[in-house]
Structures are given as C-alpha cells and as structure tokens.
Write an enzyme that holds these catalytic residues in place. Structure first.
Site, PDB file in Angstrom:
ATOM      1  N   GLU A 316      11.506   9.964 -32.864  1.00 49.30           N
ATOM      2  CA  GLU A 316      11.186  11.375 -33.036  1.00 49.30           C
ATOM      3  C   GLU A 316      11.318  11.834 -34.486  1.00 49.30           C
ATOM      4  O   GLU A 316      10.803  12.884 -34.861  1.00 49.30           O
ATOM      5  CB  GLU A 316      12.079  12.229 -32.141  1.00 49.30           C
ATOM      6  CG  GLU A 316      13.541  12.217 -32.513  1.00 49.30           C
ATOM      7  CD  GLU A 316      14.401  12.912 -31.465  1.00 49.30           C
ATOM      8  OE1 GLU A 316      15.181  13.790 -31.857  1.00 49.30           O
ATOM      9  OE2 GLU A 316      14.289  12.580 -30.272  1.00 49.30           O
ATOM     10  N   ARG A 388       6.423  18.481 -33.823  1.00 49.33           N
ATOM     11  CA  ARG A 388       6.834  17.615 -34.930  1.00 49.33           C
ATOM     12  C   ARG A 388       5.705  17.448 -35.952  1.00 49.33           C
ATOM     13  O   ARG A 388       5.960  17.314 -37.152  1.00 49.33           O
ATOM     14  CB  ARG A 388       7.261  16.251 -34.409  1.00 49.33           C
ATOM     15  CG  ARG A 388       8.342  16.282 -33.335  1.00 49.33           C
ATOM     16  CD  ARG A 388       9.709  16.470 -33.902  1.00 49.33           C
ATOM     17  NE  ARG A 388      10.715  16.409 -32.846  1.00 49.33           N
ATOM     18  CZ  ARG A 388      11.812  17.138 -32.797  1.00 49.33           C
ATOM     19  NH1 ARG A 388      12.069  18.006 -33.750  1.00 49.33           N
ATOM     20  NH2 ARG A 388      12.678  17.014 -31.803  1.00 49.33           N
TER      21      ARG A 388
END
Length: 439
Positions: A316, A388
C-alpha cells in the site's frame, strides 16, 4: 480538477493524522461479534469506515457515534441478534471481504454489492473457502448473496490468498464464532506466489489475541502459511485506535521532496501497521528520520536518492514510494507487488501511465516498476477513483508546477479532508521541535 499546490520552499509543519482504517474496521468487526459492549476511541471517519459501520447497523448491530475530535471519533458497539441485510461495500475491500463471513452468522439472506469497480476486485477465493466451511453463497464476486443460518460449521479450509491478505484476515476475524473454529491453509495456485501484506495478517492476529481468542500461527506450529483459530467467545474490550500511518506517508513524503521538516504526532513506538516502514524507506532515500517524544519527525535531504526495494509486505506504500522515485536523482526498482493489480485499480499500470504522461520514464515489470527519473511537466494526473493514486499526484505536484489531480475527493475513502490538511502544510512556516534520532 484540483490544482496540486507546488512548494515554493521547504515545507515545515505538524500534521495530526486520524485513526487507522485497517485497525478501525477490524475493531468494529470484533466488537460486533463480541460478548458485550465495546467503546472504540480514535475511530477514523472515512468512506470505508462509514460503510463498515452502516453495514453492521444494517445487520442488526448497534453502532452509535458518541463524539468527534480531530484525532478521531468515539463509537459504542453493542452486539445483537443479526439478520440478513443489503450491504453496500462501496469500494472498501475490508467490507466486501470481512463481512461475508459475519453474514453467515446472521439469520437470513444478505446481498452484497458495491461500486462498479468493486465488482471486478478479487473475491472468489474467500467465497470458495467459506463454502468449504459450510456457507451457502450465491455468486463468486459482487454482487453476491450470503444465506445465513445463524451459525457456521467451520473447520478446515484451503485458500489462495496471493492476491490479498484480506482473504485470510476476513476468515480469521469471524472464526471464533464458527462451531469448529477454523484451520486455514494458504496454498497458491501459481508457483512461488507468496502472501502479500503479512503485517496486516499479523495485525488481525494481534487484535484477536487482545480479545481473548486463541490463535495458532506458523510460528507456533512450524507449519508454513497455516493458521488455527479455536472456537470460543470474543471478549468485549475498549480500544484506542492508532493514527493511520499509511495516511501519513504523503505528508512525510512532502518533507522528503522539498528538503523540509514534517512531524506526525502520536506515532506509536511499536505497531503492526505497514505504514511504519515508510520511515525506513525515507531514510534509505536520504532523509533524516527520528522518533521523538512528540512523534515521528522527517527532515528531507538536499538530494533524494533512488531505491531498489521489495515492497511485497507493504504494497500500500507503493504509490507514495513511486512518486518519490519519479522525483529522485537516481533510478529505482520496486518489486514484489504484482498483487497491486487487484486493488482499487491496477496500481502498477496506473502509476506507470500517469508518471509517463507527465514526461517520466517508467516501465512496468511483471511484479513491479522500473523508474528512471526525468524532468517532469505539468498535466492531468488521473486518480482512477483510487485514494492512494490521488495522494501520489499531490506528492509530485509539490515539485512539478501545473499538476491537476482529477479526483482529489477519492481520498475520502480513508482520509476525508485530505486537501484541507495538504494545502496548509505546503504553505506552513512552523518548524517542528525535536532532534532526529534513529527510527
């Protein structure tokens, strides 16, 4: 279009980050299955966590917001008899993967659906494992229907979790409530495919144990990629949620890119969050990183170095690392992250496409990215409805004039009000106190 503000000099500031999404949604599930009332403090309020709270309410659990603070929300959770419901997963992997096991314990049919993109995200592996454990489920991806009977047999199951560690966590969280618990074994269909994001599985196990659940891991049994959860009650406990360290990464990256200083208060000394690794990554790229009595302090270098790194366990963090790599002075190679192709979007393809559209030089690898820095120019940065990706565009915008992020509101998935935190940081002149040490 959101015009990413460029830094006219080193950014300096203190950024208060609310609670961890990963811990929040695990805590909510455990509280919903516990044997009494729980109070959760520091709960993140975001699209993903709001979807989780509403889904639990729809299933019959009482979830009441008691109060809000800058560092998070206080929530009271009181378990009750659960019934079938319509569950909106949005684009939240934790909802679409953690709650079908919970719904097998409800009475009646629960229909799961979400955003159109969510219907393409991997889901069949956890559904297949639930069927092995005795569940009655129609469909292998969203939309799907779980026909709950108030209980689930449980027992032994095999799963290929190489595309998401959430498959393992989703089963383990509900396993104590299954009649036989769970004996779960990961077996990859593709040779050599390992388990991604192991810290998230470790987070799940730690939280189960805090709730009084007995869990046996590979470290206990010497059996690789296998977990046993014994049946029994889940103890109701009050929890304080840590700051979301992955949500802190763009702000720390801004310090690294501009040679500035950023302090994140309340950074834990010990944590299972993958975001904790970002400090080590920044140090390898040339930054000074120190855990002080006030929090984590990052001072950016004069020259940002490229990096060769396997991000398999902390995938991530890839968008933030890729943005830094695109602005560094030397080449970078990010590997071990093939599983990112099954996230909110194919993050590897999206990162390569967007950096190259700004004049960069990125090659997609089978399991990562090769990034060779080149002077970048302004232009539209597409977020792909991925929080993100949006923050990666903001990071690049600190050093490249004219970067326009097409969907900055997608950051609401895990950090609502991102832009309201970001813009003052880029313009702030407050110097955090503290001397970096070792992290």
């Amino acid at each position: 279009m959101w015009n990413a503000p460029i830094a006219l000099g080193p950014v300096r500031g203190i950024v208060e980050i609310p609670g961890s999404k990963s811990i929040t949604n695990r805590a909510l599930v455990l509280a919903a299955l516990a044997d009494g009332e729980s109070v959760l403090t520091g709960v993140l309020r975001s699209r993903d966590t709001d979807l989780m709270m509403q889904a639990l309410r729809d299933l019959g659990v009482m979830v009441k917001v008691l109060g809000d603070r800058a560092t998070g929300t206080t929530v009271r959770v009181v378990p009750d008899q659960m019934y079938g419901a319509a569950v909106n997963c949005g684009l939240a992997g934790t909802v679409m993967r953690f709650l079908p096991p919970v719904a097998t314990l409800a009475t009646g049919a629960s229909r799961f659906d979400g955003d159109p993109v969510a219907r393409t995200r991997p889901q069949g592996e956890i559904i297949g494992a639930l069927r092995e454990l005795g569940a009655d489920i129609e469909g292998d991806q969203l939309p799907l229907v779980v026909r709950g009977r108030g209980s689930l047999r449980g027992g032994a199951a095999t799963i290929d979790a190489s595309r998401s560690s959430q498959f393992v966590s989703g089963l383990l969280l509900s396993a104590p409530r299954f009649d036989l618990g769970v004996e779960l074994r990961h077996r990859a269909q593709r040779p050599g495919a390992g388990l991604p994001s192991l810290p998230h599985i470790e987070m799940t196990i730690a939280m189960l144990r805090e709730s009084g659940v007995e869990v046996l891991t590979p470290a206990d049994t010497s059996v690789p990629d296998a977990w046993t959860v014994l049946p029994g009650p889940i103890r109701a406990i009050d929890r304080t949620i840590e700051p979301d360290l992955s949500n802190a990464t763009p702000f720390l990256a801004a310090a690294a890119v501009t040679g500035g200083e950023v302090l994140i208060p309340r950074w834990p000394e010990e944590t299972s969050q993958p975001g904790d690794v970002f400090g080590d990554i920044l140090a390898r790229m040339g930054a000074e990183v120190g855990l002080t009595d006030r929090g984590l302090l990052v001072r950016g270098p004069k020259r940002l170095r490229g990096i060769r790194i396997d991000l398999h366990d902390v995938g991530e963090l890839t968008p933030s690392v890729a943005a830094l790599a695109a602005l560094a002075e030397g080449p970078s190679r990010l590997t071990g992250i093939a599983h990112l192709r099954g996230h909110e979007t194919d993050r590897l393809h999206a990162l390569a496409t967007e950096i190259n559209l700004l004049g960069g030089d990125v090659t997609e690898l089978e399991d990562g990215l090769e990034i060779r820095p080149r002077p970048l120019t302004g232009g539209v940065w597409h977020a792909y409805a991925d929080h993100r990706m949006a923050t990666a565009g903001a990071i690049i915008g600190t050093a490249v004039p004219g970067v326009l992020v097409d969907d900055i509101d997608s950051t609401g998935k895990t950090l609502p009000g991102f832009a309201d935190l970001w813009v003052p940081l880029i313009r702030a002149d407050e110097v955090p106190a503290g001397t970096p040490g070792s992290h």
